[in-house]
Design a protein around this motif. Structure first.
Motif, mmCIF file in Angstrom:
data_model
loop_
_atom_site.group_PDB
_atom_site.id
_atom_site.type_symbol
_atom_site.label_atom_id
_atom_site.label_comp_id
_atom_site.label_asym_id
_atom_site.label_seq_id
_atom_site.Cartn_x
_atom_site.Cartn_y
_atom_site.Cartn_z
ATOM 1 N N TRP A 157 22.858 40.559 38.680
ATOM 2 C CA TRP A 157 23.757 40.514 37.528
ATOM 3 C C TRP A 157 25.202 40.803 37.898
ATOM 4 O O TRP A 157 26.121 40.351 37.219
ATOM 5 C CB TRP A 157 23.223 41.420 36.416
ATOM 6 C CG TRP A 157 21.799 41.039 36.135
ATOM 7 C CD1 TRP A 157 20.692 41.818 36.284
ATOM 8 C CD2 TRP A 157 21.316 39.748 35.734
ATOM 9 N NE1 TRP A 157 19.559 41.095 36.001
ATOM 10 C CE2 TRP A 157 19.911 39.815 35.661
ATOM 11 C CE3 TRP A 157 21.938 38.537 35.452
ATOM 12 C CZ2 TRP A 157 19.120 38.731 35.294
ATOM 13 C CZ3 TRP A 157 21.143 37.447 35.094
ATOM 14 C CH2 TRP A 157 19.760 37.559 35.013
ATOM 15 N N ARG A 211 28.108 38.131 36.879
ATOM 16 C CA ARG A 211 29.391 38.483 36.251
ATOM 17 C C ARG A 211 30.571 37.948 37.059
ATOM 18 O O ARG A 211 31.572 37.505 36.500
ATOM 19 C CB ARG A 211 29.515 39.996 36.107
ATOM 20 C CG ARG A 211 28.619 40.594 35.063
ATOM 21 C CD ARG A 211 28.824 42.115 34.978
ATOM 22 N NE ARG A 211 27.746 42.722 34.261
ATOM 23 C CZ ARG A 211 26.681 43.303 34.820
ATOM 24 N NH1 ARG A 211 26.565 43.385 36.134
ATOM 25 N NH2 ARG A 211 25.736 43.833 34.066
ATOM 26 N N ARG A 255 29.805 40.091 30.808
ATOM 27 C CA ARG A 255 29.168 41.403 31.016
ATOM 28 C C ARG A 255 28.045 41.630 30.003
ATOM 29 O O ARG A 255 26.934 42.006 30.356
ATOM 30 C CB ARG A 255 30.204 42.518 30.921
ATOM 31 C CG ARG A 255 29.593 43.912 31.080
ATOM 32 C CD ARG A 255 30.640 44.986 31.221
ATOM 33 N NE ARG A 255 31.447 44.838 32.420
ATOM 34 C CZ ARG A 255 31.028 45.108 33.657
ATOM 35 N NH1 ARG A 255 29.802 45.548 33.853
ATOM 36 N NH2 ARG A 255 31.821 44.956 34.698
ATOM 37 N N ASP A 256 28.331 41.394 28.712
ATOM 38 C CA ASP A 256 27.319 41.593 27.672
ATOM 39 C C ASP A 256 26.150 40.635 27.839
ATOM 40 O O ASP A 256 24.986 41.013 27.675
ATOM 41 C CB ASP A 256 27.933 41.413 26.277
ATOM 42 C CG ASP A 256 28.929 42.510 25.943
ATOM 43 O OD1 ASP A 256 28.850 43.611 26.540
ATOM 44 O OD2 ASP A 256 29.795 42.264 25.077
ATOM 45 N N ASP A 281 23.901 41.711 30.691
ATOM 46 C CA ASP A 281 23.033 42.812 30.262
ATOM 47 C C ASP A 281 21.871 42.297 29.433
ATOM 48 O O ASP A 281 20.726 42.739 29.592
ATOM 49 C CB ASP A 281 23.828 43.861 29.477
ATOM 50 C CG ASP A 281 24.833 44.607 30.334
ATOM 51 O OD1 ASP A 281 24.729 44.553 31.584
ATOM 52 O OD2 ASP A 281 25.744 45.238 29.752
ATOM 53 N N TRP A 282 22.152 41.348 28.533
ATOM 54 C CA TRP A 282 21.091 40.765 27.708
ATOM 55 C C TRP A 282 20.091 40.016 28.589
ATOM 56 O O TRP A 282 18.876 40.156 28.426
ATOM 57 C CB TRP A 282 21.679 39.820 26.647
ATOM 58 C CG TRP A 282 20.611 39.057 25.949
ATOM 59 C CD1 TRP A 282 19.802 39.508 24.945
ATOM 60 C CD2 TRP A 282 20.186 37.730 26.230
ATOM 61 N NE1 TRP A 282 18.903 38.526 24.587
ATOM 62 C CE2 TRP A 282 19.129 37.426 25.369
ATOM 63 C CE3 TRP A 282 20.608 36.757 27.135
ATOM 64 C CZ2 TRP A 282 18.480 36.195 25.366
ATOM 65 C CZ3 TRP A 282 19.965 35.529 27.154
ATOM 66 C CH2 TRP A 282 18.913 35.262 26.276
#
Length: 159
Positions: free
Chosen positions: A32, A36, A58-59, A62-63
């Motif tokens: 991840w 990003r 970024r969000d 994370d998801w």
């Protein structure tokens, strides 16, 4: 078109192709941080058609990390890449749009927690990616990604 311009276009196509491949590898490997880093600072991704979210890289990373955690086996393929270079501030070639189809099989780890053995995937989906890319000082980066999932199925188990 001069030979120099043709060479620059070929090099850009190779770099863009590498970026799309890096995207697939980052998702499949669950890297991840690498995911990003593929995006511009204001880069966004939209996975809503696949039941996900839309937001900053970024969000979304994370998801994805949470959503894909149960699937230890990922091998997603991106094919039929169509690249179109655009113009940004009168400079040809600083933007690109890539439309590409994908096939995404996902498999859960075996009962022993390892990936051993050959078995059918638990979920398979397919669709199309639309990437909007920008040339930056660090190379080509994703400014926007829209996922258009066209189908999804859970294969039938036999035996």
């Amino acid at each position: 078109m001069t030979q120099r311009a043709e060479l620059a276009t070929v090099l850009d196509r190779l770099a863009v192709d590498g970026l799309i491949t890096d995207y697939a590898v980052a998702v499949d490997d669950g890297d991840w941080t690498a995911y990003r880093n593929l995006f511009t600072p204001d880069g966004r991704a939209d996975y809503r058609s696949a039941g996900g979210i839309e937001g900053g890289a970024r969000d979304v990373a994370d998801w994805l990390a949470g959503s894909l955690r149960p699937f230890a086996v990922r091998q997603h393929l991106i094919v039929n890449r169509r690249v179109r270079f655009g113009v940004l501030e009168q400079d040809t070639g600083d933007t690109a749009r890539v439309r590409a189809d994908y096939l995404s099989p996902l498999g859960r780890a075996g009962d022993d927690g390892r990936d051993g053995g050959v078995r059918a995937p638990d979920v398979v989906s397919g669709g199309r990616y639309a990437f909007a890319l920008l040339r930056t000082d660090d190379g080509w980066r994703v400014r926007e990604l829209v996922v258009q999932e066209k189908w999804r199925r859970a294969p039938e188990r036999t035996g």
